[in-house]
Design a protein around this motif. Structure first.
Motif: not given
Length: 139
Positions: A30-57
């Motif tokens: 989230i911090d990286a996304i917010e920093a990118a939004k401050k530095a650039h008028p428009m941002i994109s993201m890449v999410a490489e999802i391999d063996d994701l099992r879950w997130m903590t609650l």
């Protein structure tokens, strides 16, 4: 586990997720996304999802909360490339693409990783990384 991966375009935040994602890892993203939004008028993201099992609650609640805060701020987002061979992730990405019309979301199989990275790195025609100057350079 959530780790950053390199991308040649500065306006792209790229990450790889696998195993269990914690709230601390998600906050770094989230911090990286917010920093990118401050530095650039428009941002994109890449999410490489391999063996994701879950997130903590706590991570899940943080993810949902952050996502809801972004609904009114979608003009900063351009594209999200999801790299995965997992069918459930593809279905979730397609659902999000329908829900968040301002953000273009595409899935790519792992064998097309380079195409996903290139696609995310593109900016819309006419978009500029730096605001244009008014022509006055001082003397």
């Amino acid at each position: 586990m959530l780790e950053f991966i390199s991308h040649p375009a500065d306006h792209v935040v790229a990450m790889k997720a696998g195993g269990i994602v914690t709230a601390r890892e998600l906050q770094r993203a989230i911090d990286a996304i917010e920093a990118a939004k401050k530095a650039h008028p428009m941002i994109s993201m890449v999410a490489e999802i391999d063996d994701l099992r879950w997130m903590t609650l706590t991570a899940l609640m943080k993810d949902i909360g952050y996502g809801l805060t972004q609904l009114g701020d979608l003009q900063h987002y351009y594209r999200a490339a999801v790299i995965t061979d997992r069918e459930w992730v593809k279905h979730l990405a397609h659902l999000e693409d329908r829900l968040f019309r301002a953000l273009e979301i595409r899935t790519f199989p792992k064998r097309e990783r380079s195409a996903a990275m290139a696609w995310a790195g593109e900016l819309p025609r006419g978009a500029h990384e730096e605001p244009e100057e008014d022509g006055y350079h001082g003397a």
